[in-house]
Write a protein that holds these residues in place. Structure first.
Motif, mmCIF file in Angstrom:
data_model
loop_
_atom_site.group_PDB
_atom_site.id
_atom_site.type_symbol
_atom_site.label_atom_id
_atom_site.label_comp_id
_atom_site.label_asym_id
_atom_site.label_seq_id
_atom_site.Cartn_x
_atom_site.Cartn_y
_atom_site.Cartn_z
ATOM 1 N N GLY A 163 0.828 -1.189 0.000
ATOM 2 C CA GLY A 163 0.000 0.000 0.000
ATOM 3 C C GLY A 163 0.867 1.245 0.000
ATOM 4 O O GLY A 163 2.093 1.168 -0.014
ATOM 5 N N GLN A 164 0.198 2.394 0.005
ATOM 6 C CA GLN A 164 0.937 3.653 -0.022
ATOM 7 C C GLN A 164 1.723 3.816 1.268
ATOM 8 O O GLN A 164 1.310 3.364 2.327
ATOM 9 C CB GLN A 164 0.006 4.830 -0.251
ATOM 10 C CG GLN A 164 -0.989 5.088 0.887
ATOM 11 C CD GLN A 164 -1.958 6.204 0.560
ATOM 12 O OE1 GLN A 164 -2.538 6.239 -0.505
ATOM 13 N NE2 GLN A 164 -2.111 7.120 1.493
ATOM 14 N N GLN A 165 2.870 4.451 1.155
ATOM 15 C CA GLN A 165 3.771 4.569 2.295
ATOM 16 C C GLN A 165 3.150 5.356 3.443
ATOM 17 O O GLN A 165 3.262 4.967 4.595
ATOM 18 C CB GLN A 165 5.084 5.242 1.873
ATOM 19 C CG GLN A 165 6.084 5.317 3.020
ATOM 20 C CD GLN A 165 7.396 5.965 2.637
ATOM 21 O OE1 GLN A 165 7.412 7.029 2.026
ATOM 22 N NE2 GLN A 165 8.489 5.323 3.004
ATOM 23 N N TYR A 167 0.151 6.771 5.590
ATOM 24 C CA TYR A 167 -1.243 6.665 6.019
ATOM 25 C C TYR A 167 -1.243 7.095 7.485
ATOM 26 O O TYR A 167 -0.712 6.400 8.341
ATOM 27 C CB TYR A 167 -1.756 5.231 5.859
ATOM 28 C CG TYR A 167 -3.144 5.017 6.420
ATOM 29 C CD1 TYR A 167 -4.254 5.577 5.796
ATOM 30 C CD2 TYR A 167 -3.335 4.269 7.580
ATOM 31 C CE1 TYR A 167 -5.520 5.382 6.318
ATOM 32 C CE2 TYR A 167 -4.597 4.077 8.100
ATOM 33 C CZ TYR A 167 -5.692 4.641 7.461
ATOM 34 O OH TYR A 167 -6.939 4.461 7.986
#
Length: 191
Positions: A163-165, A167
């Motif tokens: 996932g995106q770094q 969050y």
């Protein structure tokens, strides 16, 4: 001679309470402290450094285009302290270096070493490369009694490894874990 310090740890290692404690120690002596936090960290509100135990202070908001050297030059604090320094950009870290070297103001940056994938953040990467002194803030693994060295992201209570770094979240989405438990959970998720 001023120094650039990088104090890193996992989630829940007490970094923000250390920021507030260090600021208090300077202020108790009548010294001026400049607290900073990246605008991306909005867990407790933008421009707020808050500890999970309930203490908080206002801080200067660091946007991507911020000139930290200009801020330090104008404010002339006895010390600059940054929370969530992993979110700083490369140019911010070089500005911190200039603050230390040219203005002789100590800078203490607190942040995460790596993300939930085991990769360095941009700010952490450059702090490791440029800091005069690097110190680890320790805590224990959520699952065992070993030292936590990694951050595990959770989604609906289950570990995720992609996932995106970035969050922004708290205890509901991240756990401090040792490398062994991280690897075990990652293998379990792959099966």
């Amino acid at each position: 001679m001023a120094k650039l310090y990088f104090r890193y740890g996992t989630m829940n290692s007490g970094k923000s309470i250390e920021v507030l404690r260090t600021a208090h120690n300077y202020e108790e002596q009548g010294k001026k402290v400049l607290l900073l936090t990246p605008s991306i960290d909005d867990r407790s509100g933008v421009g707020i450094i808050a500890s999970r135990i309930g203490m908080q202070k206002n801080a200067v908001i660091v946007e991507e285009e911020a000139d930290l050297f200009a801020i330090a030059h104008e404010e002339r604090p006895n010390c600059m302290i940054i929370d969530e320094a992993q979110f700083l950009k490369k140019h911010h870290i070089w500005q911190l270096v200039a603050i230390v070297d040219e203005l002789n103001i100590p800078v203490i940056a607190y942040g995460l070493r790596g993300d939930f994938r085991g990769e360095l953040f941009e700010g952490s990467y450059h702090l490791f490369a440029l800091a005069d002194k690097i110190e680890e803030i320790k805590t224990i693994c959520w699952y065992c009694d070993h030292k936590a060295t990694m951050n595990m992201r959770l989604q609906d209570g289950k570990p995720v490894f992609e996932g995106q770094q970035i969050y922004i979240a708290g205890n509901e989405s991240y756990l401090p874990v040792c490398r062994r438990c991280y690897s075990t959970k990652k293998k379990e998720t792959a099966n």
